[in-house]
Design a protein around this motif. Sequence first.
Motif, PDB file in Angstrom:
ATOM      1  N   UNK A 567       0.858  -1.183   0.000  1.00 38.98           N
ATOM      2  CA  UNK A 567       0.000   0.000   0.000  1.00 38.98           C
ATOM      3  C   UNK A 567       0.893   1.231   0.000  1.00 38.98           C
ATOM      4  N   UNK A 568       0.613   2.158  -0.875  1.00 34.97           N
ATOM      5  CA  UNK A 568       1.441   3.353  -1.018  1.00 34.97           C
ATOM      6  C   UNK A 568       0.880   4.513  -0.215  1.00 34.97           C
ATOM      7  N   UNK A 569       1.768   5.330   0.290  1.00 34.48           N
ATOM      8  CA  UNK A 569       1.367   6.527   1.014  1.00 34.48           C
ATOM      9  C   UNK A 569       1.148   7.676   0.032  1.00 34.48           C
ATOM     10  N   UNK A 570       0.062   8.379   0.221  1.00 40.09           N
ATOM     11  CA  UNK A 570      -0.270   9.495  -0.660  1.00 40.09           C
ATOM     12  C   UNK A 570       0.103  10.798   0.058  1.00 40.09           C
ATOM     13  N   UNK A 571       1.275  11.315  -0.228  1.00 41.45           N
ATOM     14  CA  UNK A 571       1.773  12.527   0.422  1.00 41.45           C
ATOM     15  C   UNK A 571       1.796  13.649  -0.617  1.00 41.45           C
ATOM     16  N   UNK A 572       1.025  14.683  -0.384  1.00 39.57           N
ATOM     17  CA  UNK A 572       0.964  15.788  -1.338  1.00 39.57           C
ATOM     18  C   UNK A 572       1.715  17.025  -0.846  1.00 39.57           C
ATOM     19  N   UNK A 574       3.330  17.328   2.644  1.00 39.38           N
ATOM     20  CA  UNK A 574       4.416  17.066   3.569  1.00 39.38           C
ATOM     21  C   UNK A 574       4.242  17.816   4.875  1.00 39.38           C
ATOM     22  N   UNK A 575       5.031  17.452   5.865  1.00 29.91           N
ATOM     23  CA  UNK A 575       4.904  18.056   7.192  1.00 29.91           C
ATOM     24  C   UNK A 575       5.541  19.431   7.279  1.00 29.91           C
ATOM     25  N   UNK A 576       6.220  19.857   6.230  1.00 28.22           N
ATOM     26  CA  UNK A 576       6.851  21.177   6.255  1.00 28.22           C
ATOM     27  C   UNK A 576       5.811  22.282   6.394  1.00 28.22           C
ATOM     28  N   UNK A 577       4.581  21.994   6.008  1.00 30.75           N
ATOM     29  CA  UNK A 577       3.519  22.987   6.123  1.00 30.75           C
ATOM     30  C   UNK A 577       3.141  23.261   7.568  1.00 30.75           C
ATOM     31  N   UNK A 578       3.600  22.401   8.495  1.00 28.57           N
ATOM     32  CA  UNK A 578       3.300  22.615   9.913  1.00 28.57           C
ATOM     33  C   UNK A 578       4.293  23.550  10.580  1.00 28.57           C
ATOM     34  N   UNK A 579       5.292  24.009   9.845  1.00 29.05           N
ATOM     35  CA  UNK A 579       6.281  24.925  10.410  1.00 29.05           C
ATOM     36  C   UNK A 579       5.673  26.323  10.528  1.00 29.05           C
ATOM     37  N   UNK A 737       8.436  14.918   4.019  1.00 28.94           N
ATOM     38  CA  UNK A 737       8.689  16.222   4.637  1.00 28.94           C
ATOM     39  C   UNK A 737       8.237  17.371   3.752  1.00 28.94           C
ATOM     40  N   UNK A 738       8.568  17.338   2.459  1.00 28.75           N
ATOM     41  CA  UNK A 738       8.298  18.505   1.602  1.00 28.75           C
ATOM     42  C   UNK A 738       7.225  18.243   0.550  1.00 28.75           C
ATOM     43  N   UNK A 739       6.727  17.019   0.421  1.00 32.66           N
ATOM     44  CA  UNK A 739       5.674  16.737  -0.543  1.00 32.66           C
ATOM     45  C   UNK A 739       6.185  16.161  -1.852  1.00 32.66           C
ATOM     46  N   UNK A 740       5.267  15.676  -2.651  1.00 31.74           N
ATOM     47  CA  UNK A 740       5.609  14.967  -3.888  1.00 31.74           C
ATOM     48  C   UNK A 740       6.301  15.858  -4.911  1.00 31.74           C
ATOM     49  N   UNK A 741       5.688  17.000  -5.216  1.00 31.94           N
ATOM     50  CA  UNK A 741       6.195  17.830  -6.305  1.00 31.94           C
ATOM     51  C   UNK A 741       7.563  18.411  -5.977  1.00 31.94           C
ATOM     52  N   UNK A 742       7.710  18.941  -4.779  1.00 31.95           N
ATOM     53  CA  UNK A 742       8.989  19.533  -4.400  1.00 31.95           C
ATOM     54  C   UNK A 742      10.096  18.479  -4.354  1.00 31.95           C
ATOM     55  N   UNK A 743       9.772  17.285  -3.859  1.00 28.46           N
ATOM     56  CA  UNK A 743      10.778  16.223  -3.785  1.00 28.46           C
ATOM     57  C   UNK A 743      11.215  15.791  -5.175  1.00 28.46           C
ATOM     58  N   UNK A 744      10.261  15.651  -6.091  1.00 33.28           N
ATOM     59  CA  UNK A 744      10.614  15.265  -7.457  1.00 33.28           C
ATOM     60  C   UNK A 744      11.510  16.311  -8.108  1.00 33.28           C
ATOM     61  N   UNK A 753      21.740  22.209  -4.608  1.00 34.30           N
ATOM     62  CA  UNK A 753      21.311  22.942  -3.418  1.00 34.30           C
ATOM     63  C   UNK A 753      20.018  23.681  -3.742  1.00 34.30           C
ATOM     64  N   UNK A 754      19.008  23.475  -2.892  1.00 30.90           N
ATOM     65  CA  UNK A 754      17.716  24.125  -3.083  1.00 30.90           C
ATOM     66  C   UNK A 754      17.263  24.719  -1.750  1.00 30.90           C
ATOM     67  N   UNK A 755      16.514  25.819  -1.844  1.00 33.83           N
ATOM     68  CA  UNK A 755      16.034  26.486  -0.636  1.00 33.83           C
ATOM     69  C   UNK A 755      14.522  26.620  -0.686  1.00 33.83           C
ATOM     70  N   UNK A 756      13.874  26.381   0.469  1.00 35.23           N
ATOM     71  CA  UNK A 756      12.421  26.507   0.594  1.00 35.23           C
ATOM     72  C   UNK A 756      12.139  27.482   1.729  1.00 35.23           C
ATOM     73  N   UNK A 757      11.209  28.377   1.517  1.00 31.78           N
ATOM     74  CA  UNK A 757      10.759  29.299   2.560  1.00 31.78           C
ATOM     75  C   UNK A 757       9.263  29.132   2.736  1.00 31.78           C
TER      76      UNK A 757
END
Length: 759
Positions: A567-572, A574-579, A737-744, A753-757
């Motif tokens: 069974x696959x996890x559907x992560x869109x 990520x937990x970074x949105x809780x920051x 942590x960061x979601x499907x699109x950002x991870x891809x 090197x990538x930065x997310x704010x």
Amino acid sequence: MAPKRTGRFTSTRGKPKRKKYNLLTIRQQKDYREFGEAHPVDSREKSKKYITVQDEVDHKDKQPPVVESSDESEEDVPIIKQLMQEIGVREEEPESEIEEGGTEEDEDVGDSGQEEESGEEAEEAELADSDASEADSMSDSADNPTVESQKQDPSLEKDEANDGEEINDDEVDEDIVAEEVDEESDNEHQDELSLKESDPFTKHFELETDISEIVENTSLKWRKKELKLPGLGESLLFYKTADHLPDPESHSDLKKLHVKHKLCNKVRSTNTQLASVELKSGESLNHFQHRLFCAINGYQDLLYPKETHHNTEEVRMVYCLHALNHILKTRSRVVAHNTKIKSKKNKDDDDVEYRDQGLTRPKVLILLPYRDRALKVFNMIISLLSSSEKVGVSSRKRFESEYSELDKSNLAEKTYKPDDFKKTFEGNIDDNFRVGLSIAKKSVRLYSPFYESDIILASPLGLRTVIGLEGDRDRDYDFLSSIEVLIIDQADIFLMQNWDHFTHVMNHLHLQPKESHGVDFSRVRMWAINGWSKHFRQTLMFSSVILPELLMIFNKHCHNFTGKLLVQRDIKTGTIRSCVSDTPQIFHRVPCDAPDGLTQRKAKFEYFKKKIVPYHTSAGMKQTLIYCNYYSFVMLRNYFRETEADFLFINEYDTEKHMRNARIHFRKRHPHFMLYTERLHFHYRFRLRGIHHILWFDLPQYPQFYPELLNLMETDRQSCTTTALFTRYDAQKLVEIIGNKQAAHMLNSEKSVNMITVS
């Protein structure tokens, strides 16, 4: 290995006080003096032997009546005596002569441990009358392996006699015979017919399935198919040949799903009372539980990585129902075959083979992280078995005293701790245990020797102490040779204890037994004799996350010929949105050529020395928290000592005094670095103060740890930064942590090197 809260570690940092796997606490030592050994793995003198029922019939009229033991029927004893004389073994003045036949094993068939019952009510009534009279004179030592220690402690006997929840072994054994005829017997014959025709149990274990191509053709690769399972989500089906795939079932009625009638009657009440599930009128399982049960009822392997502290009890309810259903079907099959063999009305049936057993008795192994989980599983099993009245349980008081909340942690009661932490560490969190359960029709025997057990509840550490290492004098793993259903609950916690214990257990499943253990090979299934047991075993793994270590077990140790489901996890998002902080978060992709942990650590370490250290040693980068696993911690600690850097460290093996002092120094003395391990955070969830910068040398196993630590940074005093190192083999952790699109994007980007704010 999970660290204890107090009294477990020495003041020497980094070295555990315990030198042996089975070091006992003071409480456990006291209990063992009272109750005896933790668990008898094998009782050679009392081990039941496989016997052929034909021999029973032949000797029935020739031998004088003898006193029946707890492990043998009236016809078994003369045959065993004869065999002992032939091989030159002198018979002792047996304890078994006082163990008269009222035990639950009176219905058993040799070491297979499956209780036999007659298909005819008249024969059952006759057995009930004779056995009930014999049970009056039976001693407590008939079934209980700790009876000698109980005799030495009169106060213990008094306590057990006053226990309203527990009945002694004599009463259990009388009930097994005297109450053999109940409402289930009316449906037994119909159940037997349904088993033969369409039951997944029969299709998987009893039909003569030719899997020689799967076993012998090593070049045959696993095929992959994408599925969408209702209630479970997007899944992957792996199989080698489509011919062996089971037919999907979706009946809402449990009886149509081939669940034993005895269990169907108690599913709803058990689900509402013990699993706290809200059900609609007429339902026994909710939608999620029903779809999960349909997925595992076909005996395919399953890796379900969506377990949370909200649905843990729902999942536990489903696999307890499945395990008990499997045990009762095995018992019913052996009982029916014994009746046919004993009667033998038609001479044409003399050559018919009834293969319904394994090389040893244990059929279900449930691996759990803590004693509290074993207590919950046991309570569900008892509730499901008690269809019309309370089921008889031997040694229940002892079990509840050893597995209840004796070691409850005060940390779990702190209000500021997260909910998942409180649920994880509630109850008794001792991770060294093992207990066998012998299931009869209306009773459960606890602490039965493994070779007389149907279900084994254990932790990886508890089994490791029995299995031992190569060269150890006292080691035993034959009881794992015939496991048909393996259930691994909360597998992610094993990584926070000692993963090596778990892999050690997996490596000793279905090995060639060192001894025969009295097996009757005429009753053993052919695929077990051929050494194909691992291809018939069903493995169910439940976890809250999906990790490379779990996928390794799923790929290398799951060989089910009917296929396996992931069974696959559907992560869109990520937990970074809780920051809650807008701190810039920088992610460094480290080049790495191999997926193993050692290669990844070395690659990150070299990148850390060249790219990260020169930047973080500047004056403005003080109070940097370095988050890592224990293996990386050792590497970094040695490096900082060699370079004489200004650093502190705390890990799961430190004393509470050292942890407290290190936290105070980090907040007030402003060191440059503090090393902080993942297992320490898992077991304590400290709210660290004074964090100005965070360096994620290893991405966290639990994605919720990422925003937890980021939200502790003191962003109001100065600018803070977050830096994370990852390789392309950390893709799943990165997605969490960061979601499907950002991870891809980060994994495929030309920039390393990538930065997310987060704003």
